[in-house]
Enzyme design. Structure first.
Site, mmCIF file in Angstrom:
data_model
loop_
_atom_site.group_PDB
_atom_site.id
_atom_site.type_symbol
_atom_site.label_atom_id
_atom_site.label_comp_id
_atom_site.label_asym_id
_atom_site.label_seq_id
_atom_site.Cartn_x
_atom_site.Cartn_y
_atom_site.Cartn_z
ATOM 1 N N GLU A 42 0.876 -1.326 -0.018
ATOM 2 C CA GLU A 42 0.022 -0.111 0.028
ATOM 3 C C GLU A 42 0.695 1.175 -0.237
ATOM 4 O OE1 GLU A 42 -2.630 0.868 3.301
ATOM 5 O OE2 GLU A 42 -2.927 -1.303 3.798
ATOM 6 N N ARG A 46 -0.529 9.809 3.133
ATOM 7 C CA ARG A 46 -0.270 10.600 4.174
ATOM 8 C C ARG A 46 0.841 11.664 4.117
ATOM 9 N NH1 ARG A 46 0.037 5.439 8.655
ATOM 10 N NH2 ARG A 46 -1.583 4.394 7.726
ATOM 11 N N LYS A 130 -10.406 -4.705 6.075
ATOM 12 C CA LYS A 130 -9.244 -4.448 6.867
ATOM 13 C C LYS A 130 -10.029 -4.516 8.312
ATOM 14 C CE LYS A 130 -6.345 -0.568 7.507
ATOM 15 N NZ LYS A 130 -5.091 0.359 7.095
HETATM 16 C C1 3PG Z 1 -2.514 1.211 8.493
HETATM 17 O O1 3PG Z 1 -2.684 2.244 8.042
HETATM 18 O O2 3PG Z 1 -2.846 0.177 8.160
HETATM 19 C C2 3PG Z 1 -1.965 1.333 9.957
HETATM 20 O O3 3PG Z 1 -1.399 2.678 10.244
HETATM 21 C C3 3PG Z 1 -0.777 0.394 10.140
HETATM 22 O O4 3PG Z 1 -0.395 0.428 11.400
HETATM 23 P P1 3PG Z 1 0.770 0.293 11.954
HETATM 24 O O5 3PG Z 1 1.556 1.077 11.747
HETATM 25 O O6 3PG Z 1 0.783 -0.080 13.557
HETATM 26 O O7 3PG Z 1 1.640 -0.844 11.213
#
Ligand code: 3PG
Length: 216
Positions: A42, A46, A130
């Site tokens: 992905e 951001r 998800k």
């Molecule tokens: C996401 O967008 O899937 C999460 O921010 C992932 O979370 P993590 O940084 O704890 O892996």
């Protein structure tokens, strides 16, 4: 013919996050992940240049199936698909985002955290969602509770997943794949230590393969 991403995720059940504000960094990170065996990622929306990053990965890293993550609106989903996103991931469940993905025939994995959201996703015809933020929203016991009721639904938990608990999540039969940022540590990327990214990917592939073998 659209690719069967769910089938790919069955054999490569780890989806790393690529977060960059420079397309070159996104490309190098994606190549490092793919070199370690993780070929679905992905590119998260951001940063100001996330769309350019996604486009660069889609064009320059053919070995990577690049999707757009952290997609918050239908407009972002449209832009992501135009930039080459092969799938869409959202932190929450938004009918408009789901509709855009469906209209373009590409997989969409919206985030859910309650039975009502899950039921809504089910009634939108989604087969995989998800589960975010997994570790804060009940983790493995919550996934087991969900899947005892929503028996056909598959999950992609993210949020708090690491090499330390990946196997535990993948041992839940309803878990299709796990996602996370632990594979792309900001410090390693900042210092250009892409070898570390590849090492983390190799480790995750090993853990996943073992978890799948144990689950049979
Ligand atoms: C996401 O967008 O899937 C999460 O921010 C992932 O979370 P993590 O940084 O704890 O892996």
């Amino acid at each position: 013919m659209p690719m069967d991403l769910n089938k790919t995720l069955q054999s490569v059940p780890v989806v790393p996050l690529v977060q960059a504000d420079d397309p070159k960094v996104a490309v190098l990170t994606s190549r490092a992940l793919a070199a370690g065996g993780l070929t679905v990622a992905e590119v998260v929306f951001r940063t100001d240049r996330a769309l350019e990053c996604l486009q660069a990965v889609a064009e320059e890293v053919p070995e990577m199936i690049a999707g757009a993550g952290t997609v918050l609106s239908p407009g972002q989903a449209r832009a992501a698909i135009k930039a080459g996103a092969r799938f869409i991931v959202s932190p929450g469940l938004d009918d408009g985002v789901v509709a855009v993905a469906k209209e373009h025939g590409i997989p969409v994995y919206p985030g859910i955290v309650t039975p009502s959201e899950l039921q809504h996703a089910f009634n939108l015809g989604l087969e995989v969602v998800k589960f975010f933020p997994a570790s804060l929203a009940g983790g493995v016991p919550m996934l087991k509770a969900f899947s005892s009721v929503f028996r056909s639904m598959r999950f992609m938990p993210t949020g708090g997943i690491s090499a330390g608990n990946l196997a535990e999540y993948l041992a839940v039969p309803a878990v299709l794949a796990c996602g996370g940022s632990w594979l792309t540590p900001a410090a390693a990327i900042f210092t250009g230590d892409y070898a570390q990214v590849t090492t983390l990917a190799i480790d995750a592939v090993k853990i996943a393969a073992q978890a799948r073998r144990d689950g049979k």
